[in-house]
Design a protein around this motif. Structure first.
Motif, PDB file in Angstrom:
ATOM      1  N   LYS A 287       1.644   6.263   6.773  1.00 12.43           N
ATOM      2  CA  LYS A 287       2.415   6.014   7.997  1.00 12.43           C
ATOM      3  C   LYS A 287       3.293   4.763   7.921  1.00 12.43           C
ATOM      4  N   PRO A 288       4.172   4.674   6.912  1.00  9.24           N
ATOM      5  CA  PRO A 288       5.039   3.498   6.804  1.00  9.24           C
ATOM      6  C   PRO A 288       6.121   3.495   7.881  1.00  9.24           C
TER       7      PRO A 288
ATOM      8  N   ARG B 247       0.823  -1.215   0.000  1.00  9.70           N
ATOM      9  CA  ARG B 247       0.000   0.000   0.000  1.00  9.70           C
ATOM     10  C   ARG B 247       0.859   1.268   0.000  1.00  9.70           C
ATOM     11  N   GLY B 248       0.515   2.169  -0.905  1.00  9.35           N
ATOM     12  CA  GLY B 248       1.219   3.431  -1.038  1.00  9.35           C
ATOM     13  C   GLY B 248       2.346   3.425  -2.045  1.00  9.35           C
ATOM     14  N   ALA B 249       2.636   2.291  -2.686  1.00  8.02           N
ATOM     15  CA  ALA B 249       3.743   2.222  -3.648  1.00  8.02           C
ATOM     16  C   ALA B 249       3.454   3.072  -4.873  1.00  8.02           C
ATOM     17  N   GLY B 250       4.479   3.787  -5.333  1.00  9.14           N
ATOM     18  CA  GLY B 250       4.307   4.638  -6.502  1.00  9.14           C
ATOM     19  C   GLY B 250       5.620   4.907  -7.201  1.00  9.14           C
ATOM     20  N   ILE B 251       5.550   5.752  -8.228  1.00 13.96           N
ATOM     21  CA  ILE B 251       6.733   6.080  -9.017  1.00 13.96           C
ATOM     22  C   ILE B 251       6.794   7.573  -9.323  1.00 13.96           C
TER      23      ILE B 251
ATOM     24  N   ARG C 130       7.348   0.718   3.360  1.00  9.73           N
ATOM     25  CA  ARG C 130       7.441  -0.609   3.964  1.00  9.73           C
ATOM     26  C   ARG C 130       6.844  -0.568   5.362  1.00  9.73           C
ATOM     27  N   TYR C 131       6.285  -1.685   5.784  1.00  6.20           N
ATOM     28  CA  TYR C 131       5.531  -1.752   7.033  1.00  6.20           C
ATOM     29  C   TYR C 131       6.019  -2.912   7.901  1.00  6.20           C
ATOM     30  N   ALA C 132       6.054  -2.682   9.198  1.00  4.46           N
ATOM     31  CA  ALA C 132       6.542  -3.694  10.144  1.00  4.46           C
ATOM     32  C   ALA C 132       5.695  -4.963  10.108  1.00  4.46           C
ATOM     33  N   ASP C 133       4.415  -4.850   9.740  1.00  5.48           N
ATOM     34  CA  ASP C 133       3.525  -6.012   9.777  1.00  5.48           C
ATOM     35  C   ASP C 133       3.443  -6.771   8.448  1.00  5.48           C
ATOM     36  N   GLU C 134       4.233  -6.375   7.457  1.00  4.26           N
ATOM     37  CA  GLU C 134       4.162  -7.076   6.167  1.00  4.26           C
ATOM     38  C   GLU C 134       5.017  -8.344   6.197  1.00  4.26           C
TER      39      GLU C 134
END
Length: 108
Positions: free
Chosen positions: A60-61, A19-23, A88-92
């Motif tokens: 809020k990554p 979630r939130g990935a972009g270019i 990146r997220y701690a819960d992934e």
């Protein structure tokens, strides 16, 4: 398009594996990062900081991966330069695994 300046734009990826990935993409065609002008480099740098503020506020990554793929062998599939900005997220599932992890674990 979420954020832009006179030299480049930032958009979220349509397919969100994270979630939130972009270019960030230059407005003028440049095949790879090595083809950017100095002005485009500076504009990309400025926009990257605006993108981080946006992602920090809305997603809020816990960390980021930021990078370019250059050339077919380097993993580039769209031959118009673009800077990946991946929250990146701690819960992934792959938390704590950066790009070097994939090179280390997939060696033959």
């Amino acid at each position: 398009m979420i954020i832009s300046n006179d030299k480049c734009t930032y958009s979220l990826l349509q397919e969100q594996e994270i979630r939130g990935a972009g270019i960030i993409v230059p407005r003028e065609h440049r095949e790879t990062v090595f083809d950017l002008t100095e002005e485009e480099w500076l504009a990309t740098y400025r926009l990257l900081h605006e993108v981080k503020l946006y992602l920090d506020l809305h997603y809020k990554p816990d960390g980021y991966n930021v990078g370019w793929n250059c050339g077919q062998v380097g993993g580039q599939h769209i031959f118009h330069s673009h800077l990946h900005v991946i929250p990146r997220y701690a819960d992934e599932k792959m938390a704590g695994k950066g790009i070097r992890y994939f090179f280390k674990t997939n060696q033959t």
